[in-house]
Design an enzyme around this catalytic site. Structure first.
Site, PDB file in Angstrom:
ATOM      1  N   THR A   1      10.300 -64.901 -47.754  1.00 27.49           N
ATOM      2  CA  THR A   1       9.245 -64.490 -48.808  1.00 27.49           C
ATOM      3  C   THR A   1       8.325 -63.344 -48.140  1.00 27.49           C
ATOM      4  O   THR A   1       7.311 -63.931 -47.668  1.00 27.49           O
ATOM      5  CB  THR A   1       8.924 -65.306 -49.513  1.00 27.49           C
ATOM      6  OG1 THR A   1       9.858 -66.028 -50.157  1.00 27.49           O
ATOM      7  CG2 THR A   1       8.036 -64.864 -50.628  1.00 27.49           C
TER       8      THR A   1
ATOM      9  N   LYS B   1      11.438 -61.527 -56.448  1.00 27.18           N
ATOM     10  CA  LYS B   1      10.966 -63.041 -56.265  1.00 27.18           C
ATOM     11  C   LYS B   1       9.459 -62.853 -56.530  1.00 27.18           C
ATOM     12  O   LYS B   1       8.948 -63.568 -57.296  1.00 27.18           O
ATOM     13  CB  LYS B   1      10.867 -63.271 -54.716  1.00 27.18           C
ATOM     14  CG  LYS B   1      10.229 -64.665 -54.325  1.00 27.18           C
ATOM     15  CD  LYS B   1      10.776 -65.827 -54.616  1.00 27.18           C
ATOM     16  CE  LYS B   1      10.214 -67.091 -54.112  1.00 27.18           C
ATOM     17  NZ  LYS B   1      10.264 -67.227 -52.769  1.00 27.18           N
TER      18      LYS B   1
ATOM     19  N   LYS C   1       0.283 -67.625 -51.748  1.00 25.18           N
ATOM     20  CA  LYS C   1       0.905 -66.489 -51.029  1.00 25.18           C
ATOM     21  C   LYS C   1       1.662 -65.501 -51.861  1.00 25.18           C
ATOM     22  O   LYS C   1       1.530 -64.165 -51.656  1.00 25.18           O
ATOM     23  CB  LYS C   1       1.815 -67.057 -50.082  1.00 25.18           C
ATOM     24  CG  LYS C   1       2.701 -66.161 -49.211  1.00 25.18           C
ATOM     25  CD  LYS C   1       3.748 -66.808 -48.362  1.00 25.18           C
ATOM     26  CE  LYS C   1       4.821 -65.840 -47.644  1.00 25.18           C
ATOM     27  NZ  LYS C   1       5.915 -66.418 -46.870  1.00 25.18           N
TER      28      LYS C   1
END
Length: 294
Positions: free
Chosen positions: A93, A168, A243
């Site tokens: 990611t 995402k 994050k």
């Protein structure tokens, strides 16, 4: 069956590589952490001593790394060692810009590539029920899909290079914000004399219904799958949620998008991490809500 180089055998990459072995693939795995290599070897992964060794002769290379910086540094080694025609799959990611930079490097070197971040946490990685959000060309996606299926419940093509990462971050923007709202609702209810059970029984079948409530409820003993039942041992850690929210707010700034709720959720998870909650499940944000309620 394919030979797959797998780089990054941590909490996600380890069980993902094990599921590829179960599906009959030969997996050559590398990680900087010796303990991760030991666990992977116990699950049938052929562990090796370097990125170059993992890539050698592989039909596909999968990376699962902490950040875009790590991915781009790793690709310097991967592109130098991969055999012609190998497919590159990055399931880390990372920032959209870094994902697209990795695609560009792969294309210049003559390799097909996809960005394929996942949703489902460590439980999904272990069970082989991850959702893969895939960005890349149609041809690259068709090549990647059968390799991802042993690790997945769903493999979804989201568009061109970088669009897996876009999907995402947008998904986790929804998830992070909704978990904050669910947590605030439970704390408000309990301070006004409403039982957790009553709120859950109504909201779970009404307009407040969402994944953060019905699958990972931040209050224990209401939902079997909730990490709250296990002292918030992380399925998806609060540090990782922070994050992802930071990636979303950064992308919003770069694209001129007003995400007021996203910025607030990011700030609340930043505060929770600074309070020591980063290693807990992201649903433990309810602890911070209680702590800061007068």
């Amino acid at each position: 069956m394919a030979v797959i180089g797998f780089i990054g055998l941590g909490h996600m990459g380890g069980p993902m590589s094990a599921n590829l072995v179960k599906a009959g693939h030969t997996v050559q795995g590398f990680d900087l952490i010796p303990a991760a290599l030991e666990v992977a070897a116990q699950h049938g992964v052929t562990t090796v001593a370097s990125v170059a060794d993992a890539v050698a002769g592989a039909d596909a290379v999968i990376t699962m790394l902490p950040s875009g910086k790590h991915v781009l540094e790793c690709y310097d080694e991967v592109l130098a060692a991969a055999k012609p025609g190998a497919l590159l799959v990055d399931s880390s990611t990372v920032d959209v810009a870094d994902a697209r930079a990795a695609h560009e490097r792969a294309e210049k070197a003559g390799f097909d590539s996809v960005d394929a971040p996942v949703s489902g946490g460590t439980a999904g990685a272990e069970a082989g029920t991850l959702t893969f959000m895939v960005g890349g060309s149609e041809d690259a996606f068709r090549r990647a899909e059968p390799l991802l299926e042993p690790m997945a419940r769903k493999v979804i093509h989201c568009g061109g290079p970088g669009n897996g990462q876009v999907t995402k971050m947008c998904n986790n923007l929804i998830l992070g914000a909704s978990m904050v709202a669910v947590s605030e609702a439970f704390v408000l209810g309990e301070r006004l004399g409403l039982s957790h059970e009553a709120l859950y029984d109504v909201a779970s079948v009404s307009t407040g219904q969402c994944w953060a409530l019905t699958t990972n409820c931040p209050v224990p003993d209401l939902v079997e799958t909730s990490r709250a039942n296990h002292d918030y041992e992380p399925g998806f850690a609060a540090a990782l949620m922070l994050k992802d929210l930071r990636l979303a707010t950064s992308a919003a700034e770069q694209s001129g998008t007003d995400i007021a709720i996203g910025r607030l959720a990011t700030e609340l998870y930043r505060r929770f991490n600074e309070e020591g909650g980063g290693d807990l499940d992201f649903g433990a944000i309810i602890k911070s809500v209680r702590e800061h309620s007068s």
